[in-house]
Design a protein around this motif. Sequence first.
Motif, mmCIF file in Angstrom:
data_model
loop_
_atom_site.group_PDB
_atom_site.id
_atom_site.type_symbol
_atom_site.label_atom_id
_atom_site.label_comp_id
_atom_site.label_asym_id
_atom_site.label_seq_id
_atom_site.Cartn_x
_atom_site.Cartn_y
_atom_site.Cartn_z
ATOM 1 N N TYR A 279 0.822 -1.212 0.000
ATOM 2 C CA TYR A 279 0.000 0.000 0.000
ATOM 3 C C TYR A 279 0.857 1.263 0.000
ATOM 4 O O TYR A 279 0.581 2.212 -0.735
ATOM 5 N N ASN A 280 1.898 1.292 0.845
ATOM 6 C CA ASN A 280 2.759 2.479 0.906
ATOM 7 C C ASN A 280 3.479 2.708 -0.422
ATOM 8 O O ASN A 280 3.647 3.849 -0.867
ATOM 9 N N LYS A 281 3.897 1.621 -1.057
ATOM 10 C CA LYS A 281 4.546 1.751 -2.365
ATOM 11 C C LYS A 281 3.547 2.277 -3.390
ATOM 12 O O LYS A 281 3.901 3.069 -4.286
ATOM 13 N N MET A 282 2.318 1.837 -3.289
ATOM 14 C CA MET A 282 1.277 2.302 -4.208
ATOM 15 C C MET A 282 1.092 3.818 -4.100
ATOM 16 O O MET A 282 0.948 4.524 -5.113
ATOM 17 N N ILE A 283 1.130 4.343 -2.875
ATOM 18 C CA ILE A 283 1.013 5.783 -2.667
ATOM 19 C C ILE A 283 2.166 6.514 -3.347
ATOM 20 O O ILE A 283 1.976 7.548 -4.019
ATOM 21 N N ARG A 284 3.369 5.983 -3.196
ATOM 22 C CA ARG A 284 4.534 6.638 -3.793
ATOM 23 C C ARG A 284 4.466 6.622 -5.314
ATOM 24 O O ARG A 284 4.808 7.608 -5.989
#
Length: 346
Positions: free
Chosen positions: A329-334
């Motif tokens: 999820y955090n990578k998706m935000i980036r």
Amino acid sequence: MLNGCFNLHGFESNVAGKNVDRSSGDISVLGVIWNLETDTLKFCTDMDTLTCETKITKRLILAIVQKIFDPIGLLTPATLLPKLLIQHLWKMKIAWDSELSPNDVNVFLKWFRDLYVLKDVTLSRCMIINSTSELHVFVDASKEAYAACVFVRSMFKSDVKVTLVRAKARVAPLKPLSIPRLELMACCIGSRLANSIVNALNLPNLRITFWSDSTTALWWIKEKGSWSVFVENRVKEIRQLTRGHLWKHVPENLNIADLLSRGCSPRQMLFSRWWEGPLWLRESPEYWPLGETPGDSEEVELKGKKLKVVNIDLSRDAPPWHLYAISDYNKMIRVFSWILRFVNNC
């Protein structure tokens, strides 16, 4: 000693022997001062006097702290405060040779002026080990540090002797951790200390009791559950090192390790005489804390396992492309941030 490549040139003894004369006074043994007349150990805390013109810097504080050689950990409560100050200076990104703020200078000088009283702290060199001996390990943590100390309790001629074996304190990591996790880390270093002492004494059957005032940490160690990776790894190590030994709960006001985890001034440490162990440890076991672990298991489970829940709209026929390409999820935000930045620049 010769087989170990130690070439001895002289002997010092506080008793007369066949080939050794009796000595007296103070001698230095591996950096620790041994008084042959009283058979006690003490530590050298003689420091150069700081003048008004002395520039107090991070480099100077670190140099003074490292001059205090304390392999046993007897001075742990008094040496924690300057270490906390050094960590504070790292957070503030203070350069090595930059002069500190007046507030930080006052904190350091107040500690430094009391340093001379540590010369009066003495520890008995003799540690009685017999068939009645047992180790008691106390652990504790605060938001600034976590610590552990080990005492040996022995019955000797209808008298109880409690002697400090070792102590250790560590500054809490820069990344903030919850108090229960710091308590668990204190249990971890307590387990390591006890294991190293048992191996050094070559007494694998020595009885060991571990004391902690953290109900959450004790639940993690004693119970099986689905903990977080952080908790699971440390619980696994603790169980391996303390297999067959007891973990008990001690009230906070009776936990001698509380002083080590919070730190104090040298004068306060001298007054506390913490190295003599808790008074209740000299009593009969029936007067000791019950050792039962209070607390709610549901609350412990909430602290141990943290989950992130993400709701995704799959009302369309095919899932969005990014669910196949990106699983974090955090990578998706980036990734989407970079896409929006690219669109904006175009």
